[in-house]
Scaffold this motif. Sequence first.
Motif, PDB file in Angstrom:
ATOM      1  N   SER A  73       6.030  19.716   3.702  1.00 20.29           N
ATOM      2  CA  SER A  73       7.420  19.297   3.937  1.00 20.29           C
ATOM      3  C   SER A  73       7.499  18.213   4.994  1.00 20.29           C
ATOM      4  O   SER A  73       8.328  17.300   4.910  1.00 20.29           O
ATOM      5  N   PHE A  74       6.625  18.280   6.003  1.00 20.30           N
ATOM      6  CA  PHE A  74       6.624  17.240   7.038  1.00 20.30           C
ATOM      7  C   PHE A  74       6.111  15.917   6.483  1.00 20.30           C
ATOM      8  O   PHE A  74       6.556  14.840   6.896  1.00 20.30           O
ATOM      9  N   VAL A  75       5.170  15.988   5.561  1.00 16.20           N
ATOM     10  CA  VAL A  75       4.679  14.767   4.915  1.00 16.20           C
ATOM     11  C   VAL A  75       5.789  14.120   4.097  1.00 16.20           C
ATOM     12  O   VAL A  75       5.963  12.890   4.123  1.00 16.20           O
ATOM     13  N   ILE A  76       6.563  14.945   3.368  1.00 19.51           N
ATOM     14  CA  ILE A  76       7.677  14.405   2.586  1.00 19.51           C
ATOM     15  C   ILE A  76       8.732  13.789   3.506  1.00 19.51           C
ATOM     16  O   ILE A  76       9.341  12.760   3.170  1.00 19.51           O
ATOM     17  N   GLN A  77       8.965  14.404   4.661  1.00 23.56           N
ATOM     18  CA  GLN A  77       9.887  13.798   5.636  1.00 23.56           C
ATOM     19  C   GLN A  77       9.417  12.392   6.009  1.00 23.56           C
ATOM     20  O   GLN A  77      10.210  11.449   6.069  1.00 23.56           O
ATOM     21  N   ALA A  78       8.110  12.266   6.286  1.00 23.07           N
ATOM     22  CA  ALA A  78       7.563  10.949   6.639  1.00 23.07           C
ATOM     23  C   ALA A  78       7.676   9.982   5.471  1.00 23.07           C
ATOM     24  O   ALA A  78       7.992   8.801   5.651  1.00 23.07           O
ATOM     25  N   LEU A  79       7.419  10.472   4.264  1.00 18.75           N
ATOM     26  CA  LEU A  79       7.514   9.620   3.069  1.00 18.75           C
ATOM     27  C   LEU A  79       8.925   9.091   2.890  1.00 18.75           C
ATOM     28  O   LEU A  79       9.139   7.890   2.667  1.00 18.75           O
ATOM     29  N   VAL A  80       9.922   9.981   2.985  1.00 19.76           N
ATOM     30  CA  VAL A  80      11.325   9.585   2.792  1.00 19.76           C
ATOM     31  C   VAL A  80      11.766   8.644   3.908  1.00 19.76           C
ATOM     32  O   VAL A  80      12.421   7.622   3.650  1.00 19.76           O
ATOM     33  N   SER A  81      11.415   8.968   5.137  1.00 25.00           N
ATOM     34  CA  SER A  81      11.825   8.137   6.271  1.00 25.00           C
ATOM     35  C   SER A  81      11.194   6.760   6.231  1.00 25.00           C
ATOM     36  O   SER A  81      11.718   5.820   6.822  1.00 25.00           O
ATOM     37  N   SER A  82      10.052   6.644   5.548  1.00 24.10           N
ATOM     38  CA  SER A  82       9.337   5.365   5.492  1.00 24.10           C
ATOM     39  C   SER A  82       9.659   4.553   4.252  1.00 24.10           C
ATOM     40  O   SER A  82       9.047   3.501   4.035  1.00 24.10           O
ATOM     41  N   LEU A 139       0.828  -1.200   0.000  1.00 30.27           N
ATOM     42  CA  LEU A 139       0.000   0.000   0.000  1.00 30.27           C
ATOM     43  C   LEU A 139       0.868   1.258   0.000  1.00 30.27           C
ATOM     44  O   LEU A 139       0.550   2.239  -0.678  1.00 30.27           O
ATOM     45  N   TYR A 140       1.977   1.227   0.748  1.00 28.15           N
ATOM     46  CA  TYR A 140       2.894   2.371   0.740  1.00 28.15           C
ATOM     47  C   TYR A 140       3.418   2.624  -0.675  1.00 28.15           C
ATOM     48  O   TYR A 140       3.459   3.767  -1.139  1.00 28.15           O
ATOM     49  N   ASP A 141       3.788   1.552  -1.359  1.00 25.75           N
ATOM     50  CA  ASP A 141       4.330   1.697  -2.716  1.00 25.75           C
ATOM     51  C   ASP A 141       3.291   2.295  -3.660  1.00 25.75           C
ATOM     52  O   ASP A 141       3.609   3.143  -4.501  1.00 25.75           O
ATOM     53  N   GLU A 142       2.028   1.889  -3.491  1.00 26.63           N
ATOM     54  CA  GLU A 142       0.978   2.420  -4.355  1.00 26.63           C
ATOM     55  C   GLU A 142       0.710   3.894  -4.042  1.00 26.63           C
ATOM     56  O   GLU A 142       0.505   4.697  -4.959  1.00 26.63           O
ATOM     57  N   ILE A 143       0.698   4.262  -2.754  1.00 25.42           N
ATOM     58  CA  ILE A 143       0.505   5.666  -2.379  1.00 25.42           C
ATOM     59  C   ILE A 143       1.645   6.517  -2.921  1.00 25.42           C
ATOM     60  O   ILE A 143       1.437   7.608  -3.471  1.00 25.42           O
ATOM     61  N   PHE A 144       2.872   6.002  -2.789  1.00 23.94           N
ATOM     62  CA  PHE A 144       4.050   6.717  -3.288  1.00 23.94           C
ATOM     63  C   PHE A 144       3.939   6.961  -4.789  1.00 23.94           C
ATOM     64  O   PHE A 144       4.130   8.082  -5.279  1.00 23.94           O
TER      65      PHE A 144
END
Length: 723
Positions: free
Chosen positions: A359-368, A336-341
Amino acid sequence: MEGDWKKINKKNRRKSAKEEQQQSSGRRSDKNNQDYSNVSNQSETTIVRKQVDPETMKYFTEIANAIEGNEIDYEERSVICGNALEEAEGKELELATDYIISHTLQSLLQGCDVQHVCGFLQSCAKEFTLIATDRSGSHVVETAFRSLMMHIQDEETYKVVEETLGKICEVIAVKPVDMMCNPHGSHVLRSLLCICKGVPLDSSEEFHKSTNTLAERLNTKAGQFGVNELPQAQHGFPDLLKFLAKEMLKHGRRDIATLQVDQYGSLVLQTALKLLVGEDQELMHIIPLLLGCKEENNREGNLIESTPVHHIVNLLKDNAFSHLMEVILEVAPDTLYDEIFTRIFRNSLFKISSDHCGSFVIQALVSSARCQGQMDLIWEELGGHFKELFENGKSGVIASLLAASQRLHKHEQKCCQALAGAVCSTNESPSCIVPRILFLESYFWSEDKTNWNWSERGKMNVLGCLMLQAVFKYPSEFIQSYVTSLLSMEADHVLETAKNAGGGRVIESFLCSGVSTKQKRKLIAKLRGRFGELSMHPSGSYTVEKCFSASSASLKETIVSELLAIRTQLSKTKQGPYLSRKLDIDGFAARPDQWRSRQESKENAYKDFYDTFGSSKVDSSKVESSKGKRFRAEPSSGPAPPKGVKQMRKEVDEFLASSSTPSSGISFPGIETSMAKLGFSGSKRRDRLEPEGSKKLAKVTMDDDTVKSKKKEKRRKGKADES
């Protein structure tokens, strides 16, 4: 006493009805009445708030006065509290929402047994939403939950607690939105989710602390994607947790658009998602609904295929939804993460990161990020924008990218080069790299960046320090420009960095990195004559300890000598006694020769251990000798030593500390036990620790030698007989 309280009846409570009514009307808060009327207006059926009748008011006033005294014992208090709660049956709504009596109810719920607590909650279940969304009533409900948490492990009462919570969950699930979007109801609902999981009720507050989130995102341990670790869970009610989470969305799906951007509704959804970590089936169902996907498409397996991407990207600018999206990215199963990405974020990373909330969402995306392929896509979009991100104040995105690169072992060298290039142009000396990152804000806010100098009164940037810590965890061949910059700093600047809480961790990270021992000791030498001053700082004491561990014999003696000179002042600090024991300052003062011998024995033991259990690729150039003394061989950038290293070093230190006369043939009892836990058998020889199975090999070899010698003996005897 028990009989007296049972005799209190309605006839006695009528004696001063008019007087009590006048007093009670003055006690009530107008604001409380307004809060309740607002909640009532939200309900389908208009409920007119009832006044607490005077006799009931008098009764609970007397009860409050009785239980506040110290003359009753625990059992008697429990009986009084239980009887009082029985008197409240049918009047829970009026009593719990009354500002005065609500405090008495909290005391009763704290003092009675679990059966009466469950009885109270079951009795007010029908009106639970109204009570929970009231300012006073919410505190009563949470007190009841805390009382239940004390008995959650009791097998005898587990069923009745489960039945009680189940009834409340059913009531909430029918109309959850009013409660989720209410400030008081939201908090109660989050506590209910926590009790169903079996974690402390305060856990939901910890989930939303930004400091914890930042630390988790910069954690480079494999398999951790920024999700806060839950406290030790007790025996909760997992089925109720899944039921409540599903039913809230089932009955609230028409109001998803409201819940996405509502501050309190978002907090409830974030808590539910974090408590469901590991329950992939539930998360695969819930997350698409939260993103606006139609349920029928979710059932068909399309997940977020039908989700309007443009709408979600616009929602990321909203504070409540951006927080919710961060948690979604952290807890989403891999597929699901891959599809959201791919579906929502791809080709928009830099644009979204330019927004404050985005920017905080992108931080979470990169960290995950879960794999190197995703890291490739992230690098394509963000790798060339380090300088712009710094200038826009989005340092967190770069920090998350550095940590993810190290965790996934992808684009590490490029990250190091991009970070250095963002603060230092090609025609400038690399010596400016570390200072500019330490004072990141000061540098990028300065008008004349070319002539920027070290700021004596400047404040070191937290994210800048964190990024440097991440950099020094990279392989040493990628970070030589940073090493050069750090070693070129003036001694005063190194001292100032070490005194700072974040700067000190940067130096500690450097001393624990894979760079050569010679480079580490060159930095330590810059602090010569300053160790005493540094040790007086709470955070600086840790840096002194790291310096001592990485020092040569002469440098170690220098450090201890400087600390010995201020031993009295150091002993008065919080960290002083520990540092004195760790460095054995008293031992050095009493017997310097024995102290030196102990240090040598430690280094020999450490080296023997690393030779046997450390990296298979030990850099021999790091094994130095001076005046016949050997120093610890440090592992290169290969795999880390086994997990038992710390324990074994501790055993070595403890035994040497207790040994008054170290000798060359010293042995360490307890190490062989630790060896066995690591999969090795202990060796009786100090200078060699052999893997398990070597004893069998030695035994076979010895048996072969014995057989050969016997054969030779028989041959000699045969020849002698022939002659």
